[in-house]
Motif scaffolding. Structure first.
Motif: not given
Length: 106
Positions: A43, A46, A94, A98, A102
């Motif tokens: 994460l 990302e 976004e 995420a 998670t």
């Protein structure tokens, strides 16, 4: 609302995991075969990628530091970097999604 949504999502995840010791980080994430630490590091990567894209910079690997206990701090830093980059609201949404995803599997 995008930055506030991301900040809130990050804060919720940090509250959930900030007190964990190494055995909890090493345990497998729900329904998977990767550790919780691996999942949170993914994460972090990302979100760092989203920040690099927003800044027009090349993507770089986020280092895996010596202790998984620093992962909440790494998450805070990359999320702050993303907000500071001033991306569109859709990118912030976004990232928040995420983080929430998670959090749900930890």
């Amino acid at each position: 609302m995008g930055a506030a949504e991301l900040d809130r999502a990050v804060e919720l995840l940090v509250r959930q995991v900030g007190h964990w010791q190494q055995p909890r980080w090493s345990a497998s994430a729900e329904g998977g075969n990767v550790s919780r630490a691996d999942l949170v590091h993914k994460l972090v990567q990302e979100i760092a990628n989203l920040a690099a894209d927003a800044e027009g910079e090349p993507r770089r690997d986020v280092p895996r530091l010596g202790s998984d206990l620093v992962l909440p701090d790494q998450l805070r830093v990359v999320a702050a970097d993303l907000v500071a980059a001033g991306p569109p609201e859709s990118v912030l949404a976004e990232a928040a999604a995420a983080v929430a995803k998670t959090r749900s599997v930890l």
